[in-house]
Design an enzyme around this catalytic site. Structure first.
Site, mmCIF file in Angstrom:
data_model
loop_
_atom_site.group_PDB
_atom_site.id
_atom_site.type_symbol
_atom_site.label_atom_id
_atom_site.label_comp_id
_atom_site.label_asym_id
_atom_site.label_seq_id
_atom_site.Cartn_x
_atom_site.Cartn_y
_atom_site.Cartn_z
ATOM 1 N N GLU A 155 22.730 -32.209 49.637
ATOM 2 C CA GLU A 155 23.628 -31.286 50.326
ATOM 3 C C GLU A 155 22.878 -30.177 51.063
ATOM 4 O O GLU A 155 23.458 -29.474 51.892
ATOM 5 C CB GLU A 155 24.605 -30.656 49.326
ATOM 6 C CG GLU A 155 25.625 -31.613 48.735
ATOM 7 C CD GLU A 155 26.668 -32.073 49.740
ATOM 8 O OE1 GLU A 155 26.729 -31.493 50.846
ATOM 9 O OE2 GLU A 155 27.408 -33.022 49.436
ATOM 10 N N GLU A 200 15.877 -44.413 31.612
ATOM 11 C CA GLU A 200 15.516 -43.075 31.142
ATOM 12 C C GLU A 200 14.345 -43.093 30.163
ATOM 13 O O GLU A 200 13.744 -42.056 29.893
ATOM 14 C CB GLU A 200 16.714 -42.389 30.498
ATOM 15 C CG GLU A 200 17.109 -42.930 29.147
ATOM 16 C CD GLU A 200 18.177 -42.073 28.475
ATOM 17 O OE1 GLU A 200 18.007 -41.778 27.283
ATOM 18 O OE2 GLU A 200 19.159 -41.703 29.146
#
Length: 277
Positions: free
Chosen positions: A83, A114
């Site tokens: 963004e 992960e």
């Protein structure tokens, strides 16, 4: 580590019978728990301020900001980073989000990713992460191997490190130069850290980039003057920003934006310079 000892893995007594409630009561209960996320962030505002000042300093010196995480945490980092270019007119290389498992993990659950410590290092190396950059490791539990490995690698380069986690005295916090630890407590659904922990994390990341960009001069008042008008919504926003900042007409704002390749700050400067002539 015994994961059952983490506060994010505890069973929440307030929601133990949530499955027996009517819909509105269920939502009221979720809403009450969500309020705790904002309070948790409030308690660590001084630490967030230190992190913002560190990031601002490193970017001013030519460094970059990186987020690294897995699952929800990784997605939130990628979201915040993505963004920044449209909002603040910065290069997409200035703020980067790295998620365990890569692009595919943004839309698919790749939980095993992960645990891959080696991949965290190679992901950072591929982006030429260096001493002058800042790494923000994001892990609600504070113990995700992928994130811990990334923080360790950054420290080995003597780069600045920040940890965002939602449990007290986490491994990630112990590794980082600055620990941001909004402790959100037991989740509405046991262990579902996409909820309160995710909400608190999103709030922290919003603050890190927004406050940094304000300090870097990307905002005038509360106007995102470095926005680049690349679609219809942003074109209209840029027009209104130029009008608000200069007091000019809509037609003049559109004209100045066309002359400035859709760059609001340049359009504002063009109009203001003409007023001073």
């Amino acid at each position: 580590m015994d994961l059952s000892t983490l506060t994010t893995e505890q069973r929440n007594p307030a929601t133990a019978r949530i499955d027996q409630l009517d819909t509105l009561s269920m939502l009221n209960l979720i809403n009450e728990e969500d309020k705790k996320a904002a309070l948790a962030v409030e308690r660590v505002l001084p630490d967030i301020a230190r992190a913002v000042d560190l990031i601002t300093s490193k970017i001013t010196e030519g460094g970059r900001l990186f987020y690294i995480g897995a699952g929800t945490s990784g997605r939130l980092g990628v979201l915040d980073a993505s963004e920044c270019p449209p909002t603040f007119g910065v290069s997409p290389h200035l703020v980067q989000g790295i998620i365990a498992g890569g692009v595919r993990a943004l839309v698919n659950s790749l939980e095993g990713a992960e645990d891959n410590r080696e991949r965290a290092i190679s992901d950072l190396e591929e982006r030429n992460f260096s001493t002058g950059d800042v790494l923000v490791g994001i892990a609600a539990s504070g113990r995700t191997p992928y994130v811990l490995s990334g923080l360790e690698y950054a420290k080995s380069l003597d780069a600045s490190t920040i940890a965002v986690s939602c449990v007290e005295k986490s491994e990630a916090a112990a590794l980082a130069d600055i620990a941001l630890t909004p402790v959100t407590g037991a989740e509405v659904i046991t262990g579902s850290t996409r909820m309160k922990a995710g909400t608190a994390t999103k709030m922290v990341l919003n603050m890190l980039t927004t406050a940094t960009m304000i300090k870097l001069g990307k905002v005038c008042g509360n106007l995102m003057v470095d926005v680049r008008a690349t679609n219809d919504k942003l074109k209209d926003r840029a027009r209104r920003i130029v009008m608000e900042a200069t007091g000019c007409s809509s037609e003049r704002a559109i004209e100045a934006l066309k002359a400035s390749d859709g760059y609001a700050k340049a359009a504002i400067e063009l109009i203001m310079s003409s007023k001073n002539d």
